[in-house]
Design an enzyme around this catalytic site. Structure first.
Site, mmCIF file in Angstrom:
data_model
loop_
_atom_site.group_PDB
_atom_site.id
_atom_site.type_symbol
_atom_site.label_atom_id
_atom_site.label_comp_id
_atom_site.label_asym_id
_atom_site.label_seq_id
_atom_site.Cartn_x
_atom_site.Cartn_y
_atom_site.Cartn_z
ATOM 1 N N ARG A 56 0.815 -1.476 0.238
ATOM 2 C CA ARG A 56 0.425 0.010 -0.020
ATOM 3 C C ARG A 56 0.888 1.092 -0.226
ATOM 4 O O ARG A 56 0.843 1.859 -1.389
ATOM 5 C CB ARG A 56 -0.637 0.195 1.707
ATOM 6 C CG ARG A 56 -2.351 1.096 1.516
ATOM 7 C CD ARG A 56 -1.994 2.061 1.961
ATOM 8 N NE ARG A 56 -1.501 2.856 3.210
ATOM 9 C CZ ARG A 56 -0.926 3.686 3.331
ATOM 10 N NH1 ARG A 56 -0.808 4.926 2.625
ATOM 11 N NH2 ARG A 56 -0.493 3.885 4.622
ATOM 12 N N HIS A 95 6.630 4.604 12.577
ATOM 13 C CA HIS A 95 7.043 4.202 10.889
ATOM 14 C C HIS A 95 7.323 5.178 10.846
ATOM 15 O O HIS A 95 7.941 6.344 10.988
ATOM 16 C CB HIS A 95 5.252 4.587 10.215
ATOM 17 C CG HIS A 95 4.856 4.512 9.116
ATOM 18 N ND1 HIS A 95 3.766 3.530 8.390
ATOM 19 C CD2 HIS A 95 5.310 5.303 8.206
ATOM 20 C CE1 HIS A 95 4.166 3.866 7.058
ATOM 21 N NE2 HIS A 95 5.156 4.807 6.979
ATOM 22 N N HIS A 149 10.583 6.771 7.862
ATOM 23 C CA HIS A 149 11.006 6.932 6.582
ATOM 24 C C HIS A 149 12.469 7.139 7.283
ATOM 25 O O HIS A 149 13.026 7.760 7.979
ATOM 26 C CB HIS A 149 10.335 7.988 6.929
ATOM 27 C CG HIS A 149 9.002 7.817 5.824
ATOM 28 N ND1 HIS A 149 8.575 8.003 4.677
ATOM 29 C CD2 HIS A 149 7.741 7.501 6.166
ATOM 30 C CE1 HIS A 149 7.456 7.326 3.748
ATOM 31 N NE2 HIS A 149 6.624 6.846 5.248
ATOM 32 N N CYS A 201 5.401 9.986 -0.307
ATOM 33 C CA CYS A 201 3.688 10.398 0.339
ATOM 34 C C CYS A 201 3.468 11.356 -0.980
ATOM 35 O O CYS A 201 4.728 12.036 -1.284
ATOM 36 C CB CYS A 201 3.479 11.007 1.532
ATOM 37 S SG CYS A 201 2.455 12.016 2.111
#
Length: 317
Positions: free
Chosen positions: A26, A219, A221, A252
Site C-alpha cells: 500500500r 513508522h 522514514h 507520500c
C-alpha cells in the site's frame, strides 16, 4: 560462497518478539508513477506472506483520482482471501471507503490523521479538528462491525511547512484517536527527521497522558538515515510493533520531502542480530523485493537487498 547472516547477540531490555506491520503493497506502491497490475500486486502480497509476514497492509479504499495506483482495491482484495490467518488491513479515509472495505469482508481497517494543520489541509483538505470529526463515525461504525481499527498519525516529528512538531501537539491528536476507539496507533515520521531522543520523549509523554506502549506502533522514514536508530529507541521503550516496507519502497504523494520507508529487510537484519523473533525468513523476503525490483524497473533501495542479492537479480546492469 554462502550469503552472510547476522550473528544473534541479544541486547538487554528489548522485546523478545516484534510484529512487523508490512506496508509495501500500500504505502510502498502508492507513489509509483506507472500502474502496477493488480495480479502483480496480489503475487507480491502472497510472496510477502510466504516469507513469514503476518500483517500485510493490502490497499486503500480511496477515491481513484486521489491515489490512482490504488484504484483497483475492489479487484485486488478478493484475490487475497486464500491467505488464511494473515491480517490484511486496508486504509479507509471516510465512511464511503469503510463501506467498500466492509462489503468485501475486510476485518482490519485504518484511518489516516495528521498531527499538523498544514498536512491535514494538504492530505485531507480539512483542519485537524475537521478530520477527526470525519473519522469518529468511521471508527465507531467499524468497531460496531467487529473490525480492528488502526489510527495512523503522520507528521509526528516534523512537518515540511511547519518545522519541528511539539510533542504535546502530537499527544493531543493521538489521545483523540485513542478516545474515539482506535485499537492501535501508528506514529509516523513522515519526512524522516526524527532522532532517538525525540522518539523516546514522545513515547514517554504518550504514556504519561494515558496512551499505553502496547497500543503504539512506529513508522519511520529513512530520509536522513535515522530509521533503524529510531526503531531501536522505540524498542528500548518497549514498542513491539514496527511498520516497514519491503525493499524500502514508498513515499507520500502529499509531502514531496517524504522519501522511502524503513526497508523491511534492513529491519529484519537488525532484529535477527538482536535475537528478536519476527517469524520472517530474511532470504525469502529479500528475494521477493529483488523480484519486485525487476518488475518496477529499478534496483531496490534496501541496503540489505543490495548486499545479499546478486546485481542481476536486483535489476542492476
Amino acid at each position: 560462497m554462502t550469503r552472510p547472516l547476522p550473528m544473534a547477540v541479544p541486547a538487554q531490555d528489548l522485546p523478545a518478539r516484534v510484529r512487523i506491520h508490512e506496508v509495501g503493497a500500500r504505502d510502498g506502491l502508492q507513489n509509483e508513477k506507472t500502474a502496477v497490475p493488480t495480479e502483480l500486486k496480489a503475487e507480491f502480497i502472497h510472496r510477502l506472506a510466504a516469507s513469514g509476514l503476518t500483517t500485510i497492509e493490502a490497499t486503500s479504499f480511496v477515491r481513484p483520482e486521489w491515489v490512482p495506483q490504488l484504484a483497483d482495491a475492489e479487484a485486488l482484495f478478493p484475490l487475497l482471501q486464500d491467505l488464511g490467518d494473515v491480517h490484511l488491513p486496508v486504509l479507509v479515509p471516510n465512511a464511503r471507503g469503510l463501506d467498500r472495505a466492509l462489503a468485501l469482508g475486510a476485518r482490519r481497517v485504518a484511518v489516516f490523521a495528521s498531527a499538523t494543520e498544514s498536512f491535514a489541509k494538504a492530505n485531507l483538505n480539512r483542519t485537524v479538528a475537521e478530520s477527526l470529526a470525519m473519522f469518529e463515525p468511521v471508527v465507531t461504525r467499524a468497531k460496531e462491525q467487529g473490525a480492528h481499527v488502526r489510527g495512523y498519525l503522520s507528521m509526528c516529528f516534523g512537518d515540511p511547512w511547519e518545522g519541528a512538531v511539539p510533542v504535546h501537539q502530537v499527544v493531543g491528536v493521538a489521545r483523540s484517536l485513542r478516545d474515539m476507539g482506535c485499537d492501535e496507533l501508528s506514529l509516523g515520521d513522515t519526512i524522516g527527521v526524527a532522532t532517538p531522543g525525540h522518539v523516546q520523549a514522545l513515547l514517554a509523554q504518550l504514556n504519561e497522558e494515558g496512551v499505553p506502549t502496547d497500543v503504539i506502533g512506529v513508522h519511520f522514514h529513512d530520509t536522513y538515515g535515522q530509521a533503524l536508530a529510531n526503531t531501536l529507541a522505540a524498542l528500548q521503550h518497549g514498542v513491539t510493533t514496527v511498520d516497514a516496507s519491503a525493499g524500502g519502497l514508498g513515499g507520500c504523494p502529499y509531502a514531496k520531502s517524504a522519501t522511502g520507508n524503513l526497508a523491511t529487510e534492513d529491519l529484519v537484519w537488525m532484529l535477527d542480530g538482536l535475537g528478536i523473533e519476527t517469524g520472517v525468513d530474511l532470504g525469502r523476503l529479500t528475494a521477493t523485493s529483488a523480484w519486485l525490483a525487476t518488475h518496477l524497473g529499478r534496483p531496490s533501495p534496501s541496503r540489505t537487498v543490495r548486499a545479499l542479492m546478486p546485481p542481476a537479480t536486483n535489476h542492476e546492469q
